[in-house]
Structure formats: C-alpha cells, structure tokens
Design a protein around this motif. Sequence first.
Motif, short mmCIF file in Angstrom:
data_model
loop_
_atom_site.label_atom_id
_atom_site.label_comp_id
_atom_site.label_asym_id
_atom_site.label_seq_id
_atom_site.Cartn_x
_atom_site.Cartn_y
_atom_site.Cartn_z
N LYS A 81 -3.25 9.92 -3.05
CA LYS A 81 -4.34 8.95 -3.12
C LYS A 81 -3.81 7.58 -2.70
O LYS A 81 -2.78 7.12 -3.19
N GLU A 82 -4.53 6.93 -1.75
CA GLU A 82 -4.13 5.59 -1.31
C GLU A 82 -4.28 4.60 -2.46
O GLU A 82 -5.33 4.54 -3.10
N VAL A 83 -3.23 3.83 -2.73
CA VAL A 83 -3.37 2.78 -3.74
C VAL A 83 -2.80 1.49 -3.18
O VAL A 83 -2.05 1.49 -2.22
N GLN A 84 -3.19 0.38 -3.80
CA GLN A 84 -2.57 -0.88 -3.41
C GLN A 84 -2.45 -1.82 -4.59
O GLN A 84 -3.12 -1.66 -5.61
N GLY A 85 -1.52 -2.76 -4.47
CA GLY A 85 -1.31 -3.70 -5.57
C GLY A 85 -0.38 -4.81 -5.13
O GLY A 85 0.01 -4.88 -3.96
N LYS A 90 0.87 -1.19 0.00
CA LYS A 90 0.00 0.00 0.00
C LYS A 90 0.90 1.23 0.00
O LYS A 90 1.89 1.27 0.71
N ILE A 145 0.49 -0.61 -10.89
CA ILE A 145 -0.37 -0.36 -9.74
C ILE A 145 -1.14 0.94 -9.95
O ILE A 145 -2.34 1.01 -9.68
N LYS A 201 0.95 5.76 -1.38
CA LYS A 201 0.16 6.87 -1.89
C LYS A 201 0.73 7.41 -3.19
O LYS A 201 1.95 7.56 -3.33
N SER A 261 -4.01 0.22 -12.37
CA SER A 261 -5.13 -0.53 -11.83
C SER A 261 -5.90 0.30 -10.80
O SER A 261 -7.00 -0.05 -10.40
N ASN A 262 -5.31 1.39 -10.37
CA ASN A 262 -6.01 2.28 -9.45
C ASN A 262 -6.54 3.53 -10.15
O ASN A 262 -6.85 4.54 -9.52
#
Lengths: 560, 64
Positions: B9-13, B3, B22, B5, B25-26
Amino acid sequence: MNTINKRAPGRRDKVYFNKGRQLDLSAFEEAKKILDSYRPFKKDMLIEYLHLFNDKFHGLYAKHLRAIAELTKISMSEVYEVASFYAHFKIIDDDALPQSEVTVKVCDSITCFMNKSEDLYSQIKDSNFNARIEKAPCMGRCNLAPVVEVNHNHICNANLEKISNAIKTKDYLYKNDNFISLEDYRSNGGYELFKKLQEGTVTFDQFIKCFSESELRGLGGAGFPAFKKWQFVKSYKGPRLMCINADEGEPGTFKDRFYLNKDPHRFLEGTLIAATLVEAQTCYLYIRDEYYGLIKLIENEIKKLESLNIISKDFLVIRRGAGAYICGEESALIESIEGKRGLPRNRPPYVAEVGLFGKPTLVHNVETVYWIREIFEKGGKWFSSHGRNGRKGLRTFSVSGNVKSPGIKLTDAGITINELIEEHCGGMLDGHKFKGYLPGGASGGILPASLGNIPLDFDTLQEYGCFIGSAAIVVLSDKVDIKSIGLNLMKFFEDESCGQCTPCRNGTSMAVKLMEQKDWDIDLLNKLSVTMNKASICGLGQAAPNPLQCIIKYFEEDLK
Amino acid sequence: MVKFKINNKEVQGNKEDTIWEIAKSNGISIPHLCHSDEVGYKPDGNCRACVVQVKGERISKSFY
Ligand SMILES: Cc1cc2nc3c(=O)[nH]c(=O)nc-3n(C[C@H](O)[C@H](O)[C@H](O)COP(=O)(O)O)c2cc1C
Ligand code: SF4
Ligand code: FES
Ligand code: FES
C-alpha cells in the motif's frame, strides 16, 4: 546502626520511619576519605569510584553504595543499577560476614571448557579454599587453557596445585611479559610520525591516501575501512572524541592483550595519530578489568609520555572495565565510559556522529591503531601486498583448541584453516582428527572440516553463515561433542546479554533450555534464531544464533 | 516528504517521522508494547514487538 532518622513532615498517612535505605554515617565518613581526592565528583566516573570500594572491601556493601550516592549526588537507584550490571562488582549485605580477600575465577568459555574446566571447577569447590569461587568468561589466554584467575593473577594451564600455591603465597598479581620500553621504542624512530603529523609535515590527506591503499579494516570485528571512519568522524562538527576498545571479550581472542603487552608504545603512538587525524580532544582507553596488569602498564607509560611533554596531561584517559562482554560493542562501550550500564544504543545515529557525551566519536580496536605507524612507514601497498587466495593484507589470528602449537599467528589474510593448522600450528594434537572450527570466536559460527579451504577474511564467510570477527580461531577435533560446544556458546550469550531487548534476552535463555534437551527441537530453534537475528538491537543478539544455525546446517550427524 | 509502500500500500509522511508513525497516519497499525504515541513517550525501542522488514536492509527496524 548509626542513621539519620528524621520524620518526614507534612504528609498524610506518613510512616514513622524514613523510606528507603538510610545513610550510615560511619560508611559515609569512610566513603569521604576514599573519594576525597576525586573531587569534584563526575557522573561518568561512577564505575571508577565503585572499583575503589570493590577493591578495598572485596565487594560493595549496600551502606557504601548509599554513601557514594549521597556524596556524588547520583541517585541511589542509579548507583545500584550500575553496580549490579557489572559482573566484577559484588554487592553485599551490610550484615554479611567479612569477605575473603581471594576470588578464584575459573574460565568456563569455549577453549577452557574443551580443556575440562568444569572438572577443575568442581575440584576447586571441593578443596575448601578460603576464597570466593566463581565461573567467569574468557580471560584472553585461551592458548594456555584451562585458565584460572586468583584475584588478578592469571594461572595458565591451571591445576589444583598451582592454584593452591598462589593462594598460599598470596600471589595475586597480574604478570606482564617483557615489553619494548619507551627508550627502545624512541631510539627506533618512535613518536617521530606523531610529531610530524602535529607539525604538519605529513597531512591528513597523505594518511587517507596511504590507508585507502593499505585497505586496513577495523580489526575489532566489524571490519569497517579505517580511513573511511576517519573521514566520517572528521566530517561532523567538533569537538570530537576518541575511544580505544580494549575490551577484548570475544571468547578465543587474545591478540589485543598480546600487542598491548609486547609493544605498548606502538599502540599508543597509533592511538595518538588517529586521535590527531580526527582532531579528537580527548581519547579514552577502555581496558577490560581482566587485564588489570596491562591497565597499570599502560597507565605508567602514559605518565612517562606526559612527563616528556609528548602528550599533554589528561589527553589519554584510562577507563577500567568491570567484566561485561557487551561493553566491547562500541555504543555500550561509550555508555560505560559515561558511567552507565553498558546498554547498546539503537542506531542511527551512529557513534561517528553522536557518540561519547553526544560528540562525534572515533572508536578503534587496539590492533587497528597498532598497525598505523608501520603501515605509514612502509607504505599502504606494503600491507595490501600480503594475503593469499585472492585476499589482501595481514591478519592476526588467535588460535586455540586441539592443535599442537596454538597462539598468536600473524599471517596472510585469506589463509585457509587447513593451511593455518599445517603451516603455523604444527598440525592437530596427536590422536585428534580435524572436525571443525570456529572462525570468529563465539559469534562467528562453526564450520566443518569439509569447508577447510575457504579463505579466512572479512566478507568470505558470510555465505556460509559465519564471519571472521576478531579472527579468533578455535580448532575442534573429533573428540569434542559438538552439541555441548553449541550449548556452551549459547550459555555465554545468555550470561552476557545486556537484557535490554526481548529477542536476545529471552531468546538466548530459551535457546539454552532447548539445547539442553537430548533431542533438539530444530523447528523451534530455527524460528527462534530468525527472531533473534532479525530483531535484536545489537550484534550480540544478532550473532548469538550463528553457532546454533551452523550446527544444524553442518553437523547433522552429531544431532542424531 | 517520503513515499514508500507498506504491504503493497502506498503511504507517505514526513521525513523525520518513524515508520511506525507514518504507518499509523496511513491507517496501518503496527503492534507495539514498549511505546505509546502520547506526549512524553520516546521511542525506546527495546521490546522489539514493532520490528518490520525493510527491503534491502539486513536487520529489521521500525522506529529507527
Ligand atoms: C557484542 C559485540 C562485542 C564486541 N566486542 C568487541 C571487543 O571486545 N573489542 C573490539 O575491539 N571490538 C568489539 N566489537 C566491535 C565494536 O563494536 C567496534 O566495531 C570496534 O571496536 C570498532 O573498532 P575497529 O573499527 O577498529 O574495529 C564488538 C561488537 C559487538 C557487537
Ligand atoms: S541484542 Fe542482546 S546485548 Fe544487544 S541490546 Fe539486545 S539484549 Fe542487549
Ligand atoms: S581463557 Fe578460557 S576460553 Fe579464553
Ligand atoms: S514498541 Fe517496543 S520496540 Fe517498538
């Protein structure tokens, strides 16, 4: 021309001749003879094969490239791609006139440039020598600038007379200075430590302890602690390999040449010890082509070691560079040993994990391994007990430029430039006033005389936008034009950029154009510098704006 | 899973994925030229159009 010309069957709209460059049978026969003893052919040997032809025919004829491709089963496009990447390979049309056997290369890098190599170049051009006349980058003799090569012969403090004499007497050989022979080296306890390590009477852990105390760091430029590198490489699963970086291309640097020539066996023993420490299967020595005579010297000494059974055959393998500064960058060096163009790799993975032929690889600079025996014998603390101004260790400075006695200066790490000039270089040349200095060759930036009291070492120059790199010091006096120095350095980077990534390839050439202007567009140059520094793949593009940025920062007066 | 930013913006992959993947995909698109995320295109990483600043790193990166 004698070519095989069969029609390709079974295709629509076929052409009535074979596409692509066709094989010339007589060139093929020639190539067979030259390469016969090299069977079975190996892809990573391509550069060595090319050297054979380049040496014999004073260039690479297209027909020979085609023949090499046919013979070695390497595709023609790859042979051409590799041949055209390296400056020392001259590709020639088949119908070109026979080439002169003499190539005169005039060094146009920083110290030679300061010593009017441009003028010398024009004089040579005007003298109608029967020779190919070129400009070339630093030849590792900067303390004796200007330097000219007549084939392999390095002519120092060159002038027209010396050059024409060399051509007249066909004096094309690279000359080595006297060196410490194998007998002398062994009678002084040489190769004992290597033997002990092999026998297990001294251990890996003892080395790690000693070298963490010595704080010996990589002396090729990056300054990574040697013992940590050994631990890293060893932590990855074998088989492992080792490479010695004797590419020494950083303008202003000549310490590796000095040590290789002075005491080749001390270097070789250090190499063998490091290789043994990480249990490397083979060690490749990549030596720049400019040091042709040194390649021969080391080759000869390796043969002696093999015949005395000190090392097994083919444990040490020499690879000859071909005139590309970028091949000093360790991943480009590895690509070049693999027989390819020297394009640096993206990281991670680091070469310690995935290096030569995909194996974990230890890469060391010549000087780093040169110190191994002495440090182990005298103890790690002996090395770190040197140093001044709060710094530790010894440093080999390659000093050139406007001082009375330039040359190799082995002294304390952390010495300042003021101390170095006064204590070791006999002061400035008469009539010259100290104005500034390059602390680390072309890449390390430029500092003004007012910052002459900074300790010269790893980590101390970062905050000034500089680094010490290979400790190549070029001293500048009030007689030099700082802008032209900056331009010369940027041109060097433009020439030597491998061309792989956009910020460096286009950035360096754009910067050259901007710096050729009478008034520099500082805003644009600043933006360009940021892009190059932040986005380039390797150290060349990242460091290329250093001198430029320093000039903008410290030499405002000279920009007016 | 990782995880982090991107532009706050918080993103995860997946850990193996590149920053670029990542981001995509976000729903964040990073400019690119020499890469295409179709089968058979490896991230060569030489045009440098996609570089981003990673906090704490001296040099920018995207695929690597
Ligand atoms: C553009 C560039 C050129 C380099 N040239 C050399 C070189 O000529 N010789 C060298 O030993 N290291 C050179 N290096 C540093 C090597 O990448 C590497 O750090 C070094 O060989 C590692 O050995 P060391 O740890 O013993 O210093 C260069 C680096 C860059 C980025
Ligand atoms: S920074 Fe320059 S030398 Fe390094 S990979 Fe990019 S183009 Fe090649
Ligand atoms: S030999 Fe000319 S600058 Fe080094
Ligand atoms: S898209 Fe070209 S380097 Fe990333």
